[in-house]
Scaffold this motif. Sequence first.
Motif, mmCIF file in Angstrom:
data_model
loop_
_atom_site.group_PDB
_atom_site.id
_atom_site.type_symbol
_atom_site.label_atom_id
_atom_site.label_comp_id
_atom_site.label_asym_id
_atom_site.label_seq_id
_atom_site.Cartn_x
_atom_site.Cartn_y
_atom_site.Cartn_z
ATOM 1 N N TYR A 118 30.436 -16.669 13.392
ATOM 2 C CA TYR A 118 29.389 -17.170 12.501
ATOM 3 C C TYR A 118 29.632 -18.642 12.137
ATOM 4 C CZ TYR A 118 26.667 -17.661 8.194
ATOM 5 O OH TYR A 118 25.796 -18.097 7.226
ATOM 6 N N ARG A 120 31.307 -20.800 13.770
ATOM 7 C CA ARG A 120 31.103 -21.601 14.986
ATOM 8 C C ARG A 120 29.623 -21.915 15.185
ATOM 9 N NH1 ARG A 120 31.710 -25.492 18.157
ATOM 10 N NH2 ARG A 120 31.446 -25.100 20.340
ATOM 11 N N PHE A 121 28.762 -20.913 15.035
ATOM 12 C CA PHE A 121 27.321 -21.140 15.201
ATOM 13 C C PHE A 121 26.777 -22.112 14.153
ATOM 14 C CE2 PHE A 121 27.151 -16.780 17.303
ATOM 15 C CZ PHE A 121 27.112 -17.322 18.575
ATOM 16 N N ILE A 124 27.906 -25.768 14.968
ATOM 17 C CA ILE A 124 27.240 -26.440 16.085
ATOM 18 C C ILE A 124 25.752 -26.649 15.807
ATOM 19 C CG2 ILE A 124 28.911 -25.715 17.827
ATOM 20 C CD1 ILE A 124 26.890 -23.611 18.789
ATOM 21 N N ARG A 126 23.313 -24.344 14.812
ATOM 22 C CA ARG A 126 22.327 -23.312 15.136
ATOM 23 C C ARG A 126 21.503 -22.997 13.897
ATOM 24 N NH1 ARG A 126 21.067 -22.683 20.073
ATOM 25 N NH2 ARG A 126 20.440 -20.581 19.576
ATOM 26 N N ARG A 127 20.198 -22.953 14.059
ATOM 27 C CA ARG A 127 19.301 -22.732 12.913
ATOM 28 C C ARG A 127 19.281 -21.283 12.445
ATOM 29 N NH1 ARG A 127 15.306 -27.083 12.445
ATOM 30 N NH2 ARG A 127 15.614 -28.488 14.181
ATOM 31 N N PRO A 129 21.839 -18.459 12.797
ATOM 32 C CA PRO A 129 23.102 -17.887 13.275
ATOM 33 C C PRO A 129 23.076 -16.362 13.346
ATOM 34 C CG PRO A 129 23.397 -18.917 11.118
ATOM 35 C CD PRO A 129 22.023 -19.251 11.581
ATOM 36 N N GLN A 131 20.630 -14.516 14.410
ATOM 37 C CA GLN A 131 20.056 -14.173 15.717
ATOM 38 C C GLN A 131 21.093 -14.349 16.812
ATOM 39 O OE1 GLN A 131 16.651 -16.725 16.100
ATOM 40 N NE2 GLN A 131 15.254 -15.194 15.250
ATOM 41 N N ASP A 132 21.873 -15.405 16.739
ATOM 42 C CA ASP A 132 22.924 -15.634 17.726
ATOM 43 C C ASP A 132 23.978 -14.538 17.656
ATOM 44 O OD1 ASP A 132 21.810 -18.066 18.700
ATOM 45 O OD2 ASP A 132 22.619 -19.105 16.966
ATOM 46 N N TRP A 136 25.210 -11.938 20.634
ATOM 47 C CA TRP A 136 26.601 -11.866 21.068
ATOM 48 C C TRP A 136 27.253 -10.523 20.776
ATOM 49 C CZ3 TRP A 136 30.117 -15.043 23.625
ATOM 50 C CH2 TRP A 136 29.577 -16.230 24.117
ATOM 51 N N GLN A 141 20.456 -7.628 13.186
ATOM 52 C CA GLN A 141 20.659 -8.705 12.207
ATOM 53 C C GLN A 141 20.908 -8.173 10.806
ATOM 54 O OE1 GLN A 141 17.989 -12.113 12.261
ATOM 55 N NE2 GLN A 141 17.434 -11.607 14.378
#
Length: 187
Positions: A118, A120-121, A124, A126-127, A129, A131-132, A136, A141
């Motif tokens: 989390y 890390r996202f 970088i 990510r709008r 996180p 969802q990312d 992964w 969610q």
Amino acid sequence: MTNTTEHEGTPAPRAGIEQVQRVGAWKVTLWRPLDATSGGAREIRIEPHEEGDPQEVARGVTSTVLRQIDTAAFAEEAEPLAALANAGRGVVETFRQELACLPKGVSDEYLAVLSALYVRFVNIGRRAPAQDLEFWTGAKQATLKGHLRAARQRGFLTKVEGKAGGQLTDKSVEFLKKTSVSNVRLP
């Protein structure tokens, strides 16, 4: 070249590679799913181009139009993109397998790994996180948000009021040193 069209009343975009070509008065859209291992387009959609000659459109799609569709150019352009997408899928699958090897349930090891991913996202830029994380981990969610709350409550992740974010705590770093999940810092 990826499918990103979003129109009201139409289905959500499908993961795939899309190319649009203009052939005379026609707009030709070629599409292939990302999971296709090789080959050309799986679907070809032909519709009148916005600036197409109305008389040519009135004649309909002819064999001449069909012969002018450059399927070879599509296949040539799609191959490297599909290979890249499939390579990324392998990394995610390996991560999920390693995550499954952690102690069952919402363990400390799991919360440390989830917190690191989390952070890390967020770092970088990510709008979304959550969802990312869903992509992964394979978890929903809503479940992941509950797990992040638990990570904060149990001291693995610091809190940021009103927005996504936080930092790993020393406790989290100690658990990460003991874990076998190798891709936590690589997404």
